[in-house]
Design a protein around this motif. Structure first.
Motif, short mmCIF file in Angstrom:
data_model
loop_
_atom_site.label_atom_id
_atom_site.label_comp_id
_atom_site.label_asym_id
_atom_site.label_seq_id
_atom_site.Cartn_x
_atom_site.Cartn_y
_atom_site.Cartn_z
N GLY B 164 13.51 -23.36 -4.85
CA GLY B 164 13.57 -24.06 -3.58
C GLY B 164 14.66 -25.10 -3.62
N LYS B 165 14.69 -25.90 -2.58
CA LYS B 165 15.74 -26.90 -2.48
C LYS B 165 15.11 -28.24 -2.15
N ARG B 166 15.64 -29.24 -2.82
CA ARG B 166 15.13 -30.57 -2.62
C ARG B 166 16.13 -31.31 -1.75
N ILE B 167 15.62 -31.90 -0.68
CA ILE B 167 16.50 -32.61 0.24
C ILE B 167 15.90 -33.99 0.50
N THR B 168 16.68 -34.81 1.13
CA THR B 168 16.21 -36.15 1.45
C THR B 168 16.24 -36.32 2.96
N LEU B 169 15.17 -36.87 3.49
CA LEU B 169 15.09 -37.11 4.92
C LEU B 169 15.14 -38.61 5.17
N LEU B 170 15.80 -38.97 6.24
CA LEU B 170 15.97 -40.37 6.58
C LEU B 170 15.31 -40.61 7.92
N THR B 171 14.42 -41.56 7.98
CA THR B 171 13.74 -41.82 9.24
C THR B 171 13.56 -43.32 9.39
N SER B 252 -1.89 -35.77 9.02
CA SER B 252 -1.03 -36.36 7.99
C SER B 252 0.43 -36.39 8.40
N GLY B 253 0.73 -35.95 9.59
CA GLY B 253 2.12 -35.97 10.02
C GLY B 253 2.85 -34.74 9.52
N GLY B 254 4.06 -34.58 9.97
CA GLY B 254 4.84 -33.44 9.54
C GLY B 254 6.17 -33.44 10.22
N VAL B 255 7.07 -32.68 9.66
CA VAL B 255 8.38 -32.56 10.28
C VAL B 255 8.68 -31.08 10.44
N GLU B 256 9.49 -30.80 11.43
CA GLU B 256 9.90 -29.44 11.68
C GLU B 256 11.41 -29.41 11.67
N PHE B 257 11.95 -28.26 11.29
CA PHE B 257 13.39 -28.17 11.37
C PHE B 257 13.80 -26.84 11.96
N ASP B 258 15.00 -26.79 12.39
CA ASP B 258 15.54 -25.56 12.94
C ASP B 258 17.06 -25.70 12.92
N ALA B 259 17.70 -24.57 12.88
CA ALA B 259 19.16 -24.59 12.97
C ALA B 259 19.49 -24.59 14.46
N LEU B 260 20.16 -25.63 14.93
CA LEU B 260 20.34 -25.78 16.35
C LEU B 260 21.63 -25.13 16.85
N TYR B 261 22.47 -24.76 15.97
CA TYR B 261 23.60 -23.94 16.41
C TYR B 261 24.01 -23.02 15.27
N GLU B 262 24.81 -22.07 15.63
CA GLU B 262 25.21 -21.08 14.64
C GLU B 262 26.33 -21.64 13.76
N GLY B 263 26.38 -21.10 12.57
CA GLY B 263 27.57 -21.35 11.78
C GLY B 263 27.57 -22.64 10.98
N GLY B 264 26.37 -23.16 10.65
CA GLY B 264 26.37 -24.33 9.79
C GLY B 264 26.76 -23.94 8.37
N ARG B 265 27.28 -24.88 7.66
CA ARG B 265 27.66 -24.61 6.27
C ARG B 265 26.45 -24.85 5.37
N ALA B 266 26.44 -24.13 4.26
CA ALA B 266 25.35 -24.30 3.30
C ALA B 266 25.41 -25.70 2.72
N ILE B 267 24.28 -26.21 2.37
CA ILE B 267 24.23 -27.56 1.83
C ILE B 267 23.87 -27.51 0.36
N GLY B 268 24.20 -28.56 -0.32
CA GLY B 268 23.81 -28.67 -1.72
C GLY B 268 22.49 -29.39 -1.82
N PRO B 269 21.91 -29.42 -3.02
CA PRO B 269 20.65 -30.15 -3.18
C PRO B 269 20.87 -31.65 -2.94
N GLY B 270 19.83 -32.29 -2.44
CA GLY B 270 19.93 -33.72 -2.21
C GLY B 270 20.60 -34.08 -0.91
N HIS B 271 20.86 -33.12 -0.07
CA HIS B 271 21.48 -33.40 1.23
C HIS B 271 20.56 -34.32 2.04
N VAL B 272 21.18 -35.24 2.77
CA VAL B 272 20.38 -36.19 3.55
C VAL B 272 20.38 -35.76 5.01
#
Lengths: 211, 694
Positions: B164-171, B252-272
């Motif tokens: 899997g991939k570990r990422i960081t979320l900022l809120t 307990s709360g939760g977050v959802e994600f989605d790709a909102l447009y086509e053609g995003g670049r791949a990210i590395g681990p730890g992306h914020v």
């Protein structure tokens, strides 16, 4: 030896130039090598007897060490496995209030075997060196050791019965540990050691005094 | 005495060699020793590795009983449970199988498994029977062996060795996100959040999240995260909707994600990633968040920008192509002296504008330059009827005054703007209705009532005598009046007006702007209020007519005719009066005005700014409804009048010329009454249709 001195000189078979069969008791001339009645080997004194005594005794003592340190019983109750050594089991029983059973286990598996080691060792030593106990006392000691030997197997019997009876799968299962085998061997070796001892040697010292 | 005997021969057998004399029995203790030592050595060799794990607490761990497991398989046993020297933590010593031990490197994690009930379900149920145990997790690569570990209370969210991939979320709001909260992708749980923590430098909250393989492939630079905690209640045109993702995320709360447009670049681990408050905001963020690609231009407005805010959309043909980034005022020197110009900075996304991917600032500005030549202008517009927020629209107005795209302007190129036309529309519409309002309808009605009263007075006088000629003349006049195209056209005109209104509304509705309707209705209100006032007068008029008819009924024919002659004379005068004659043309004129207004509305297509008139439109519709309530009554009374008049006339029996004329007149009146009834029904239906659009 005090009492031995006090007793009148007894004519022993050896002094009379005869050899007695240890099995059936028939007396032969020293030339005979086998008993003419029962066919067993005839020796006036078994020279290798003490060696065998020591050898079996040491084997018994060696086997006794794992019997004490390794688990005797492995109890699996509802997925939880518990291993008990002999002494640990006795202490466990004692803690739970079963003092009598704990005492039996302790006496049968600790007190008696160790006493036997000491007794046999003493008897073997006393043949060659100065002794404190009179010949009759030692003779009695020898008989007691020989008699009691088989009863030391009581632990092994308990383990054998338990492990064959208590087989309820997940709920409860008892399996014998390495210590059970070691203990059985130790008892057997000790019995052989006791049997190897030639009690006639107890009295040879007095015979020499008489001559 | 006894003859001497030789001494006994000392016969001693040669001392046997030690080894020859040795009994074979000695092999037994040697063998026993070897076996015992062998067992002992094997036991020690297989004993496993002793490791130390420190736990905050050791709930339920029992030395010698609790097992250490890896993937639910026992690999060791707890040997000792004690404390660290300072009693701060519990130290658990456990023996781990020798073949597993090499995998225990610094990323190994241990935690106590005990029964747990949470919003996400019940875990560790098996430990109810088997007792608490320690579970470990580590990757599949042997590393530098470690012997001391920090244990946790629960399983780590990211178990070592899981793909899997570990990422960081900022809120900015940590209250709705808790440790272990799920991460959804289209409602499917694909990961978990770790413990939220405050950043040292600011009050932002960062929380690590782990997205399991293979879902981590969906994470690209086009991915946006938003909060799905709790539930969302929204009230919109589609009605009330309550939305929540799952019970777990509700608690307990939760977050959802989605790709909102086509053609995003791949990210590395730890992306914020930023976490947006909701999906709409996440989508809205797209333009600004891809700011590397946006081109900033400015638009100057000569009118109030009240309602325009940073973040407002920039639309081109209704499609969002950018957003307002800043609004500022600037003093500009012109021929008439310094003028304050209001400037809005617009961030335009070239790709959304339809320019080829990868278009830079130069291409975008080229496009604007060319487009402004052809009439592209910035204009303020409303987002909807119900709020005053403004957007910037890029509209093509080929007939606009020629202007230039000021590419060299500082700080940003300036696109020319045009004044939004919606306020003008309101003004003209109001003017039209004011003129309608000014029509002398009330005076006309008053005059009619007075006429009827005088007719009644005449009819009740004894001097009424037979005057067939005059009656005929009067009736002819009356018929002429009724037959007059203007009069006849009146109901039709009204109907046409209503139809026009309806058509206009339909168009307005089609245009997606209920606002038009509202403005029309406001004007209709004014008319309707006049109508209602005047129609309130009708019953009185009708009552008067009825009284006349009754009296006429009671009269003798000669008296009637004589009186009628006079009455009709005066009535003739009344009918001949300028006021009466001018009435239909005046009404027609008014209706023409209305129609003209409506067609203006239609043609103008300027619909957005009418929401201000909405409220009065409703009142207008109500007034129309109230007025129309009286119309059926009016038509009933007209019908009654006709039937009574018929009764009266049938008393004359013979088919005299008078009679024919009267009957004809009455038929005309009845036709008129029917028309009024139809109008009433039409108007009765209309208010509803105006409001509901159906």
């Amino acid at each position: 030896m005090e009492d031995a001195r006090g007793t009148p000189a007894i004519l022993t078979a050896r002094r009379a130039g005869l050899v007695g069969c240890t099995r059936c008791g028939r007396v032969h001339s020293p030339r005979e090598s086998t008993c003419r009645r029962c066919g067993s080997a005839l020796t006036s004194r078994d020279g290798a007897s003490l060696q065998r005594v020591w050898a079996w005794l040491m084997a018994g003592m060696i086997a006794y060490v794992p019997a004490m340190t390794f688990p005797m019983l492995m109890t699996t109750t509802l997925g939880q496995q518990q291993e008990n050594t002999i002494v640990g089991g006795a202490i466990h029983l004692f803690d739970e209030g079963s003092y009598f059973v704990a005492l039996i286990v302790f006496v049968a598996s600790v007190l008696i075997p160790i006493s036997k080691f000491i007794a046999i060792g003493y008897l073997a030593l006393s043949v060659r060196s100065s002794v404190v106990i009179r010949g009759h006392g030692r003779q009695r000691l020898y008989h007691v050791v020989e008699f009691i030997g088989r009863w030391s197997m009581i632990d092994v019997f308990v383990v054998a019965i338990l492990s064959s009876l208590v087989r309820f799968g997940f709920t409860a299962t008892i399996t014998p540990g390495i210590a059970a085998l070691s203990f059985a061997l130790s008892v057997a070796f000790t019995m052989l050691s006791a049997q190897s001892f030639d009690p006639r040697m107890i009295w040879d010292a007095y015979e020499d005094d008489d001559t | 005495m006894s003859e001497p005997r030789p001494a006994d021969l000392e016969v001693s057998a040669p001392k046997p060699a030690f080894w020859r004399n040795l009994s074979f029995v000695w092999a037994v203790p040697v063998l026993a020793l070897v076996v015992s030592l062998g067992i002992a050595w094997q036991n020690i060799a297989n004993r496993g590795v002793l490791i130390e794990i420190t736990f905050p607490s050791a709930s339920g761990l029992v030395a010698g009983e609790s097992t250490v497991r890896y993937r639910e398989v026992a690999i060791g046993k707890v040997e000792q449970v004690t404390f660290t020297p300072d009693l701060a933590k519990v130290l658990v010593r456990a023996r781990i199988d020798r073949d597993v031990a090499p995998f225990l490197d610094e990323d190994a994690r241990f935690w106590v498994v005990s029964p747990k009930v949470s919003a996400r379900g019940i875990t560790g149920l098996s430990t109810v029977l088997s007792g608490v145990y320690i579970e470990g997790a580590w990757d599949q690569e042997p590393g530098t062996q470690t012997f001391a570990f920090q244990g946790g209370d629960g399983p780590p969210l990211v178990q070592p060795g899981r793909e899997g991939k570990r990422i960081t979320l900022l809120t900015h709001d940590g209250s709705l996100i808790s440790e272990g909260a799920p991460v959804f992708f289209h409602g499917i749980e694909v990961g978990r959040l770790e413990k939220p923590r405050l950043t040292v430098s600011s009050d932002a909250i960062i929380v690590d999240a782990f997205i399991e393989a293979p879902h981590d492939r969906r994470l690209t630079t086009a991915t946006r995260f938003w909060d799905t905690s709790g539930f969302e209640v929204s009230l919109s045109g589609a009605g009330l909707s309550v939305n929540f993702d799952s019970l777990a995320s509700l608690v307990s709360g939760g977050v959802e994600f989605d790709a909102l447009y086509e053609g995003g670049r791949a990210i590395g681990p730890g992306h914020v990633f930023n976490v947006y408050a909701d999906e709409a905001e996440a989508r809205k963020s797209l333009v600004t968040r891809t700011s590397s690609a946006t081109v900033t231009i400015a638009a100057e407005f000569g009118e109030s920008v009240s309602g325009l805010e940073a973040g407002a959309e920039v639309r081109y043909g209704g499609l969002q192509v950018g957003e307002v980034t800043a609004i500022s005022a600037r003093v500009q020197d012109t021929d008439q002296g310094p003028v304050v110009r209001l400037m809005a900075n617009l961030a335009i996304d070239p790709e959304r504008l339809g320019l080829p991917a990868g278009s830079g600032e130069a291409e975008t500005l080229d496009f604007f330059e060319a487009a402004v030549e052809k009439g592209l202008r910035a204009r303020l517009g409303t987002t909807s009827l119900f709020n005053a927020a403004l957007v910037v629209e890029l509209v093509e107005m080929p007939e606009a005054d020629p202007a230039r795209f000021d590419r060299a302007a500082d700080p940003a190129p300036v696109i020319p703007s045009v004044k939004s036309d919606l306020p003008d529309f309101t003004a003209t519409a109001q003017g039209v209705f004011e003129r309608i309002n000014a029509l002398p309808v009330e005076e006309l009605i008053d005059q009619a009532i007075r006429t009827m009263a005088s007719i009644e007075a005449v009819a009740s006088s004894d001097g009424v005598r037979s005057a067939p000629d005059a009656v005929v003349a009067l009736l002819e006049d009356a018929r002429a009046l009724v037959n007059d195209e203007a009069t006849r056209a009146l109901p039709g005109e009204l109907r046409a007006t209503v139809a026009d209104l309806r058509a206009a509304l339909q168009e307005l509705k089609d245009g997606g702007a209920v606002a038009n309707l509202a403005s029309a209705l406001e004007q209709a209100d004014t008319i309707a209020s006049n109508l209602s006032e005047s129609s309130a007068e009708f019953p009185a008029l009708v009552a008067d007519l009825r009284a006349v008819a009754q009296k006429a009924n009671a009269l003798k024919a000669e008296d009637l005719v004589a009186a009628a002659t006079r009455v009709l004379d005066s009535a003739d005068k009344v009918i001949d009066s300028d006021a009466a004659r001018e009435l239909p043309p005046a009404l027609n004129g008014a209706l023409d005005e209305v129609r003209a207004t409506l067609s203006e509305l239609r043609e103008g297509g300027a619909v957005e700014n009418a929401n201000a008139t909405m409220a009065s439109a409703r009142d207008a519709a109500d007034a129309v409804a109230r007025a129309t309530e009286r119309l059926p009554e009016l038509s009933d009374r007209l019908n009654q009048l006709v039937s009574r008049a018929e009764g009266l006339l049938s008393a004359y029996g013979q088919r005299s010329e008078f009679n024919d004329e009267t009957l004809a007149a009455l038929r005309e009146v009845r036709t008129a009454a029917r028309a009024v009834a139809q109008l009433a029904r039409a108007i009765e239906r209309n208010p509803n249709s105006l409001l509901t659009g159906r």
